[in-house]
Design an enzyme around this catalytic site. Structure first.
Site, PDB file in Angstrom:
ATOM      1  CE  LYS A  77     -11.266  -7.138   7.847  1.00 12.38           C
ATOM      2  NZ  LYS A  77     -10.447  -6.790   6.675  1.00 12.38           N
TER       3      LYS A  77
ATOM      4  CB  CYS B  75     -10.087  -3.200  13.972  1.00 16.47           C
ATOM      5  SG  CYS B  75      -9.688  -2.598  12.340  1.00 16.47           S
TER       6      CYS B  75
ATOM      7  CB  SER C 284      -5.229   1.218  -1.224  1.00 16.70           C
ATOM      8  OG  SER C 284      -4.428   0.076  -1.340  1.00 16.70           O
TER       9      SER C 284
ATOM     10  CD  GLU D 269     -12.088  -8.008   3.405  1.00 18.67           C
ATOM     11  OE1 GLU D 269     -11.605  -6.935   3.042  1.00 18.67           O
ATOM     12  OE2 GLU D 269     -11.664  -8.627   4.411  1.00 18.67           O
TER      13      GLU D 269
ATOM     14  CD  GLU E  72     -15.277  -8.058  -5.800  1.00 21.38           C
ATOM     15  OE1 GLU E  72     -15.691  -8.803  -4.880  1.00 21.38           O
ATOM     16  OE2 GLU E  72     -15.928  -7.078  -6.211  1.00 21.38           O
TER      17      GLU E  72
ATOM     18  CB  CYS F 222      -7.420  -2.701   5.719  1.00 21.39           C
ATOM     19  SG  CYS F 222      -6.748  -1.131   6.150  1.00 21.39           S
TER      20      CYS F 222
ATOM     21  CD  GLU G  20      -3.180   0.825   2.104  1.00 19.50           C
ATOM     22  OE1 GLU G  20      -3.405  -0.337   2.481  1.00 19.50           O
ATOM     23  OE2 GLU G  20      -3.880   1.800   2.442  1.00 19.50           O
TER      24      GLU G  20
ATOM     25  CD  GLU H 104      -2.546   1.121  -4.364  1.00 22.37           C
ATOM     26  OE1 GLU H 104      -2.595   0.671  -3.204  1.00 22.37           O
ATOM     27  OE2 GLU H 104      -3.485   1.037  -5.167  1.00 22.37           O
TER      28      GLU H 104
END
Lengths: 671, 163
Positions: free
Chosen positions: A358, A503, A319, A361, A366, A299, A279, A282
């Site tokens: 999560k 988190c 990102s 996710e 993907e 994230c 990251e 990037e």
């Protein structure tokens, strides 16, 4: 402000800027019972449990009464005791009390208050007609039979997260908290953050359990079950076993997982380190080229879905790095064959997360290769606690153990990911050295830390000026985007975590009764960082080894394939199907009236096309429909003419396309 | 093309109210005038253009008895079952109309979408008990026969128009 004094239960108490009498009473160490009061949200005054007697005023709700000089307050009296018991009894009469089998367990506020207030019988018969449990969401289980209508979830979703996926509907005895039009939670704009479950006092909203699937995998000897543990879990799990919030229990968690039968136990902080390398590279590349800035962190899956739904035009700013959870999944399945001779198809990847999103996710298409998801199952901290208890492990007596290698080694940079500001700080630890080209003994970036939901700071590294925003709570993220849109602010890096404080305060964390738990957990993670010998992700020797043996270098082709992802605009609610009113042979024109297209002028386009058709005398040859969301929101307004889809459609384009299609049809008819 | 004409009207209503979310109730009232109920897609669209969550719009629409979430017939028959009408045997009128139109309390609208039958508690026209309101028109001092005649008249008129 001048301190003033009032009397609570015959004791003088001084007060200053407390926003209501309730907070003054709690400061005086009297734990008034409440359901609907949360200091971070608006005052609702619905549950009536905080009623107190004030001389000259009678019974008043402490949450919605201002403290005043000379007030004389009584927090217990015959009448108050009766009233509180009555409130609990009435709630219990409309609450399905399957307490022994409810996953909310001992953190249920209703159960706690019933016991505390000495409610030993319920005089009223059960009044609720059972309704279906909503299992549509991968992240949350919604059981309206347990709802006490305190509205905490509604205000959390509306006020703090600005999503508003659930609200009160109907009236009186039919009142229910539900998503729009009585749909299921999995069909609407819910971003799965689980903050509703965090504030729900009962089991009406809880993380969707995956415990049984995990046990099944553990008991299947043909599978290799690999665990990864997220950083925020280690500073909160101990709370369920009587430890202070912030106590670091990493070693015991690893030991417990091994006892339960996990074959490998890895640390998600390892892939957090890896995320930073990818990251930050990037980010430095974007900064150099001045493209797609600010870079948004990616994230947090709730924030990602939020962006996809509400700000599709900013998807290019996210990102492309997958989250540490997904990186660990992809890395294990792609490399353990080579490194440890475990084939991917034998691996069951189980992650232990502080987060309900999560779960969502892990199921995103993907993050699957073919039919094989990178992460098979996700447990929240709460679920792992239940499993430890079910196993009968005496947690506090477990001998500490360490993570397995090679994916169990972390630097402090990967650990502080669990705090709001942690990702930013870790990126800066990498980027600063990269920019200067020098090793620097300092690793703390104090500016990135703090308790406020929205923080901004700039720093200069040699010639490079970096401007950063750190937001937690999606309402704050909305504000950051507003500032960017209005041109008020320019940032290079924007970190967003959907849960207030990051988190460590995720929707899957244990529910704390400690008023200061957020600060303690945050502090726990920063302490953990200090105690580790390495703090900068780039210093992690196993990351270097992973690149050397497997991933080549940051940003390499393989790294991209395994560690990066894509995003696409998402509709908010499962919409209405376009109503075909088409007659035989008509040209069908559909105009998207989803939010993004609407904001980009779908309505004007619609009127324009109608006027044009009237002008051409072509109305009879055309059927024109308003439809709902083609999920091309970043390219709106979207108009479909026949089979052709026009993105960024202008009136001129639409006119031309209509004429062309009509001419084509005429030609067909003549043939 | 009816839906579309309706849709244009919704846009006009929203504009009239300056897309102001504080005017949600007034907007829903006006939109219900257009459709005779509040369709889901209209509510979603209203939420979108006011910038509020659809769950909020649905919350308001489902709270007030005035709003209806199911399509209603072109003629809404409201039988008063307040005290005065009740003692003057409004239930017999209700029974007669239900039987004539083949309706029940679960099934208040005729399949041809012509009639919806509802009961209300007191129209405030107790002097006219038993009373029945057809759309906005009040009919009083009814018997089952005269109520049926009113409905039959509408049915005949509609049949003539279609023929």
């Amino acid at each position: 402000m001048k301190r003033q004094t009032l009397k609570i239960d015959n004791t003088p108490v001084s007060f200053g800027e407390e926003r209501n009498l309730l907070e003054v009473i709690r400061k005086a160490h009297i734990e008034l019972p409440t359901f609907c009061y949360h200091s971070e949200m608006s005052i609702y005054g619905a549950c009536r449990l905080c009623m107190v007697e004030v001389e000259g005023m009678g019974m008043v709700p402490a949450c919605s009464t201002l403290p005043a000089e000379g007030m004389v307050v009584r927090t217990t009296s015959e009448q108050i005791r009766k009233l509180r018991k009555m409130v609990i009894e009435l709630l219990l009469a409309s609450h399905v009390g399957d307490c022994p089998s409810c996953s909310k367990g001992p953190s249920c506020q209703l159960q706690k208050l019933g016991q505390r207030l000495g409610v030993d019988k319920v005089r009223f018969p059960q009044s609720r007609t059972p309704v279906r449990i909503d299992l549509s969401s991968p992240s949350l289980l919604r059981d309206p039979n347990k709802c006490v209508l305190c509205g905490d979830c509604v205000r959390m979703c509306n006020e703090i997260q600005t999503v508003g996926a659930i609200d009160f509907a109907y009236r009186g005895s039919k009142s229910t908290v539900m998503p729009c039009f009585g749909k299921d939670l999995g069909e609407v704009e819910c971003v799965n953050c689980g903050q509703c479950a965090r504030v729900c006092p009962t089991g009406a909203l809880v993380p969707r359990p995956n415990i049984d699937e995990v046990w099944k995998a553990l008991h299947d000897s043909s599978r290799t079950v690999v665990a990864q543990v997220a950083p925020a879990v280690r500073v909160a799990l101990g709370e369920a076993f009587g430890l202070e919030p912030g106590t670091i229990t990493t070693g015991r968690i690893v030991a417990a997982l091994r006892r339960m039968g996990f074959d490998r136990v890895y640390d998600t902080s390892f892939t957090a380190d890896l995320t930073i390398l990818e990251e930050a590279e990037e980010f430095l590349a974007r900064k150099k080229e001045g493209q797609n800035l600010p870079q948004f962190t990616s994230c947090c899956p709730a924030w990602v879905k939020f962006t996809e739904q509400y700000y599709p035009e900013y998807l290019g700013h996210l990102s492309t790095c997958s989250s540490p959870q997904q990186m660990m999944g992809a890395l294990c399945k792609a490399s353990l064959k080579k490194l440890q001779n475990i084939p991917a198809e034998k691996i069951v990847m189980v992650s232990i997360m502080p987060c309900t999103a999560k779960k969502y996710e892990a199921r995103r298409p993907e993050h699957s290769r073919g039919d094989e998801p990178d992460v098979d199952l996700v447990l929240t901290t709460q679920e792992l606690i239940l499993m430890i208890k079910e196993s009968g492990l005496v947690f506090n007596q477990l001998e500490q153990e360490s993570f397995d290698m090679p994916f169990g080694f972390t630097t402090g940079g990967g650990v502080i990911f669990g705090n709001s500001g942690g990702v930013t700080e870790a990126v800066l630890r990498y980027a600063a050295e990269k920019i200067t080209g020098r090793k620097d003994s300092n690793y703390i970036f104090k500016a990135a830390r703090g308790q406020e939901g929205l923080r901004e700071f700039s720093l200069t590294v040699e010639e490079t000026q970096l401007s950063v925003a750190v937001a937690s709570g999606l309402g704050n993220a909305r504000e950051v985007i507003r500032r960017i849109q209005s041109g008020e602010k320019h940032y290079d890096l924007v970190e967003v975590m959907a849960c207030p404080g990051g988190c460590m305060n995720g929707g899957g964390q244990p529910i704390s009764s400690d008023a200061d738990y957020k600060a303690k957990r945050t502090c726990g993670l920063y302490d953990n960082d200090k105690m580790l010998q390495l703090h900068k992700p780039q210093e992690n020797p196993y990351i270097a080894e992973a690149y050397e043996k497997f991933l080549q270098k940051p940003g390499s082709h393989l790294a991209h394939e395994l560690l990066h992802t894509t995003y696409s605009p998402k509709r908010r609610t499962s919409g209405f199907a376009p109503e075909p009113e088409q007659e035989e042979g008509q040209l069908e024109i559909s105009i998207c009236f989803g939010t993004s297209c609407f904001l980009r002028g779908a309505q004007q386009l619609y009127s324009g096309i109608n006027a044009f058709l009237a002008e051409q005398g072509a109305k009879a040859q055309v059927s024109i429909n308003a439809t709902f969301c083609y999920e091309r929101c970043d390219r709106g307004p979207v108009v479909k003419i026949g089979e052709e889809v026009l993105e960024h459609c202008t009136l001129d384009q639409a006119r031309a396309a209509i004429l062309q299609h009509l001419a084509g049809r005429k030609a067909e008819v003549q043939i | 093309m009816e839906n579309l004409r309706n849709f244009e009207q919704v846009c006009a209503i929203l504009k009239e109210h300056d897309h102001n979310p504080n005017r949600l109730i007034a907007i829903l009232q006006a939109v219900q005038e257009v459709y005779r109920y509040l369709p889901e897609e209209a509510m979603t669209f209203i939420a979108t253009s006011l910038g509020i969550p659809p769950a909020k719009v649905f919350g308001v629409a489902s709270f007030y008895a005035h709003f209806t979430l199911e399509p209603k017939g072109r003629y809404v028959l409201k039988i008063c079952d307040g005290t005065a009408c009740h003692v003057k045997k409004s239930t017999e009128i209700e029974e007669a109309l239900r039987k004539h139109l083949g309706l029940s309390s679960q099934n208040p609208t005729t399949p041809d979408m012509l009639f919806t039958l509802e009961t209300v508690s007191c129209l405030g026209t107790c002097g006219l008990a038993p009373a029945l309101v057809i759309n906005d028109e009040v009919h009083g001092l009814l018997s089952p026969q005269s109520a049926l005649a009113l409905v039959q008249e509408i049915q005949d008129r509609e049949a003539a128009v279609h023929a």
